[in-house]
Design a protein around this motif. Structure first.
Motif, PDB file in Angstrom:
ATOM      1  N   LEU A 140       0.820  -1.215   0.000  1.00 37.45           N
ATOM      2  CA  LEU A 140       0.000   0.000   0.000  1.00 37.45           C
ATOM      3  C   LEU A 140       0.854   1.266   0.000  1.00 37.45           C
ATOM      4  N   THR A 141       0.366   2.256  -0.735  1.00 33.95           N
ATOM      5  CA  THR A 141       0.941   3.598  -0.698  1.00 33.95           C
ATOM      6  C   THR A 141      -0.186   4.578  -0.414  1.00 33.95           C
ATOM      7  N   SER A 142       0.177   5.841  -0.235  1.00 31.40           N
ATOM      8  CA  SER A 142      -0.839   6.862   0.040  1.00 31.40           C
ATOM      9  C   SER A 142      -1.830   6.966  -1.114  1.00 31.40           C
ATOM     10  N   GLU A 143      -1.424   6.576  -2.307  1.00 30.28           N
ATOM     11  CA  GLU A 143      -2.324   6.641  -3.461  1.00 30.28           C
ATOM     12  C   GLU A 143      -3.414   5.575  -3.416  1.00 30.28           C
ATOM     13  N   ASP A 144      -3.316   4.640  -2.484  1.00 31.28           N
ATOM     14  CA  ASP A 144      -4.359   3.645  -2.311  1.00 31.28           C
ATOM     15  C   ASP A 144      -5.419   4.104  -1.320  1.00 31.28           C
ATOM     16  N   THR A 145      -5.257   5.263  -0.742  1.00 28.22           N
ATOM     17  CA  THR A 145      -6.296   5.837   0.115  1.00 28.22           C
ATOM     18  C   THR A 145      -7.530   6.091  -0.736  1.00 28.22           C
ATOM     19  N   ALA A 146      -8.623   5.432  -0.371  1.00 30.47           N
ATOM     20  CA  ALA A 146      -9.808   5.477  -1.228  1.00 30.47           C
ATOM     21  C   ALA A 146     -10.985   4.835  -0.510  1.00 30.47           C
ATOM     22  N   LEU A 147     -12.150   5.003  -1.122  1.00 31.99           N
ATOM     23  CA  LEU A 147     -13.357   4.282  -0.732  1.00 31.99           C
ATOM     24  C   LEU A 147     -13.475   3.092  -1.677  1.00 31.99           C
ATOM     25  N   TYR A 148     -13.526   1.910  -1.104  1.00 33.98           N
ATOM     26  CA  TYR A 148     -13.565   0.677  -1.894  1.00 33.98           C
ATOM     27  C   TYR A 148     -14.974   0.095  -1.849  1.00 33.98           C
ATOM     28  N   TYR A 149     -15.530  -0.138  -3.039  1.00 35.02           N
ATOM     29  CA  TYR A 149     -16.869  -0.708  -3.158  1.00 35.02           C
ATOM     30  C   TYR A 149     -16.779  -2.123  -3.738  1.00 35.02           C
ATOM     31  N   CYS A 150     -17.621  -3.018  -3.223  1.00 40.76           N
ATOM     32  CA  CYS A 150     -17.898  -4.245  -3.972  1.00 40.76           C
ATOM     33  C   CYS A 150     -19.193  -4.010  -4.732  1.00 40.76           C
ATOM     34  N   ALA A 151     -19.320  -4.693  -5.842  1.00 36.30           N
ATOM     35  CA  ALA A 151     -20.481  -4.498  -6.696  1.00 36.30           C
ATOM     36  C   ALA A 151     -20.821  -5.819  -7.382  1.00 36.30           C
ATOM     37  N   THR A 152     -22.080  -5.986  -7.705  1.00 33.30           N
ATOM     38  CA  THR A 152     -22.517  -7.217  -8.331  1.00 33.30           C
ATOM     39  C   THR A 152     -23.546  -6.941  -9.409  1.00 33.30           C
ATOM     40  N   GLY A 153     -23.611  -7.869 -10.355  1.00 34.68           N
ATOM     41  CA  GLY A 153     -24.567  -7.719 -11.438  1.00 34.68           C
ATOM     42  C   GLY A 153     -24.723  -9.016 -12.186  1.00 34.68           C
ATOM     43  N   PRO A 154     -25.552  -8.998 -13.231  1.00 30.78           N
ATOM     44  CA  PRO A 154     -25.809 -10.219 -14.003  1.00 30.78           C
ATOM     45  C   PRO A 154     -24.550 -10.723 -14.695  1.00 30.78           C
ATOM     46  N   ILE A 155     -24.488 -12.029 -14.800  1.00 32.95           N
ATOM     47  CA  ILE A 155     -23.352 -12.634 -15.494  1.00 32.95           C
ATOM     48  C   ILE A 155     -23.405 -12.314 -16.984  1.00 32.95           C
ATOM     49  N   SER A 156     -22.262 -11.882 -17.515  1.00 34.00           N
ATOM     50  CA  SER A 156     -22.044 -11.826 -18.958  1.00 34.00           C
ATOM     51  C   SER A 156     -20.755 -12.600 -19.182  1.00 34.00           C
ATOM     52  N   VAL A 157     -20.874 -13.820 -19.686  1.00 30.62           N
ATOM     53  CA  VAL A 157     -19.710 -14.702 -19.760  1.00 30.62           C
ATOM     54  C   VAL A 157     -18.615 -14.066 -20.608  1.00 30.62           C
ATOM     55  N   GLY A 158     -17.403 -14.043 -20.056  1.00 32.77           N
ATOM     56  CA  GLY A 158     -16.279 -13.444 -20.763  1.00 32.77           C
ATOM     57  C   GLY A 158     -16.208 -11.937 -20.657  1.00 32.77           C
ATOM     58  N   ARG A 159     -17.090 -11.352 -19.865  1.00 28.02           N
ATOM     59  CA  ARG A 159     -17.126  -9.904 -19.706  1.00 28.02           C
ATOM     60  C   ARG A 159     -17.148  -9.541 -18.218  1.00 28.02           C
ATOM     61  N   SER A 160     -16.706  -8.327 -17.928  1.00 31.48           N
ATOM     62  CA  SER A 160     -16.644  -7.914 -16.514  1.00 31.48           C
ATOM     63  C   SER A 160     -18.017  -7.669 -15.926  1.00 31.48           C
ATOM     64  N   GLY A 161     -19.000  -7.383 -16.771  1.00 27.47           N
ATOM     65  CA  GLY A 161     -20.355  -7.174 -16.301  1.00 27.47           C
ATOM     66  C   GLY A 161     -20.640  -5.738 -15.909  1.00 27.47           C
ATOM     67  N   TRP A 162     -21.931  -5.461 -15.736  1.00 25.75           N
ATOM     68  CA  TRP A 162     -22.368  -4.173 -15.203  1.00 25.75           C
ATOM     69  C   TRP A 162     -22.981  -4.451 -13.834  1.00 25.75           C
ATOM     70  N   TYR A 163     -23.197  -3.385 -13.039  1.00 27.03           N
ATOM     71  CA  TYR A 163     -23.467  -3.601 -11.618  1.00 27.03           C
ATOM     72  C   TYR A 163     -24.739  -2.899 -11.166  1.00 27.03           C
ATOM     73  N   ASN A 164     -25.677  -3.693 -10.659  1.00 27.63           N
ATOM     74  CA  ASN A 164     -26.931  -3.118 -10.199  1.00 27.63           C
ATOM     75  C   ASN A 164     -27.090  -3.165  -8.683  1.00 27.63           C
ATOM     76  N   ASP A 165     -26.127  -3.743  -7.988  1.00 28.84           N
ATOM     77  CA  ASP A 165     -26.124  -3.716  -6.536  1.00 28.84           C
ATOM     78  C   ASP A 165     -24.706  -3.430  -6.051  1.00 28.84           C
ATOM     79  N   TRP A 166     -24.619  -2.580  -5.039  1.00 27.49           N
ATOM     80  CA  TRP A 166     -23.328  -2.128  -4.532  1.00 27.49           C
ATOM     81  C   TRP A 166     -23.301  -2.242  -3.009  1.00 27.49           C
ATOM     82  N   GLY A 167     -22.113  -2.482  -2.463  1.00 20.89           N
ATOM     83  CA  GLY A 167     -21.924  -2.387  -1.041  1.00 20.89           C
ATOM     84  C   GLY A 167     -21.910  -0.930  -0.600  1.00 20.89           C
ATOM     85  N   GLN A 168     -21.801  -0.742   0.692  1.00 17.10           N
ATOM     86  CA  GLN A 168     -21.868   0.617   1.240  1.00 17.10           C
ATOM     87  C   GLN A 168     -20.516   1.341   1.152  1.00 17.10           C
ATOM     88  N   GLY A 169     -19.482   0.599   0.776  1.00 23.09           N
ATOM     89  CA  GLY A 169     -18.144   1.192   0.680  1.00 23.09           C
ATOM     90  C   GLY A 169     -17.350   0.982   1.960  1.00 23.09           C
TER      91      GLY A 169
END
Lengths: 107, 122
Positions: free
Chosen positions: B86-115
């Motif tokens: 870790l460096t100071s540049e990693d200071t951030a709000l980190y979210y997990c996110a989820t969405g429908p499967i698109s095989v071979g693709r990163s997907g889009w996200y319709n539900d998110w954690g609170q950060g």
């Protein structure tokens, strides 16, 4: 990784205005694109996926279009709740990328 | 519909590691794409990596290759993100996110954690 470039970076508009945000991909992504609205202190909210499909519950004043490398998000008549930052995200590959964001401000 | 609850804020020293968790409930964990997205102060959203539990293979943004590990525990429906050196540049709000499967693709996200806020400071 695919690069996504949004324009403008900042947009000043008034309630009732029609606004358009553009997103360009560094290579052809077909229609594998989503748009999000992000407000401070909240998680991002998806508005559109597959370039033009409106997510359930999102007002119909939001619309998306485009394919290949150029995409647009249009808000037909701005409402007070729409002032936020908007991001595009490509998911053409298994490595997603977001645009740098467009901050929509009240004029 | 999936509800995502993330672990609490972390303060780390430069050079150390952080592991953030994201517990999913409400639907079958394995049938969604799961990803981590972060936002540094004053910056935009940044996709870090993701996986589809049923396929197990994670994918990472080039920027984070070799420094991040994303795993999923299907027995507890929990997603993890381990970020090292870790460096100071990693200071951030980190979210997990989820969405429908698109095989071979990163997907889009319709539900998110609170950060989860991660602060890197000496």
């Amino acid at each position: 990784d695919i690069q996504m470039t949004q324009s403008p970076s900042t947009l000043s508009a008034s309630v009732g205005d029609r606004v358009t945000i553009t997103c360009r991909a560094s290579q052809n992504i077909s229609t594998w694109l989503a748009w999000y609205q992000h407000k401070p202190g909240k998680a991002p909210k998806v508005l559109i996926y597959k370039a033009s499909t409106l997510e359930s519950g999102v007002p119909s004043r939001f619309s998306g279009s485009g394919s290949g490398t150029e995409f647009t998000l249009t808000i037909s008549s701005l409402q007070p709740d729409d002032f936020a930052t908007y991001y595009c995200q490509q998911y053409h590959t298994n490595r997603g990328t977001f645009g740098q964001g467009t901050k929509l401000e009240i004029k | 519909q999936v509800q995502l609850v993330q672990s609490g804020a972390e303060v780390k020293k430069p050079g150390s590691s952080v592991k953030v968790s994201c517990k999913a409930s409400g639907d079958s964990f394995s049938t969604y794409v799961l990803s981590w997205v972060r936002q540094a102060p004053g910056q935009g959203l940044e996709w870090m990596g993701g996986l589809i539990p049923v396929f197990r293979t994670p994918h990472y943004a080039q920027k984070f290759q070799g420094r991040v590990t994303i795993t999923a525990d299907e027995t507890t429906n929990t997603l993890y993100m381990d970020l090292r050196s870790l460096t100071s540049e990693d200071t951030a709000l980190y979210y997990c996110a989820t969405g429908p499967i698109s095989v071979g693709r990163s997907g889009w996200y319709n539900d998110w954690g609170q950060g989860t806020r991660v602060t890197v400071s000496s």
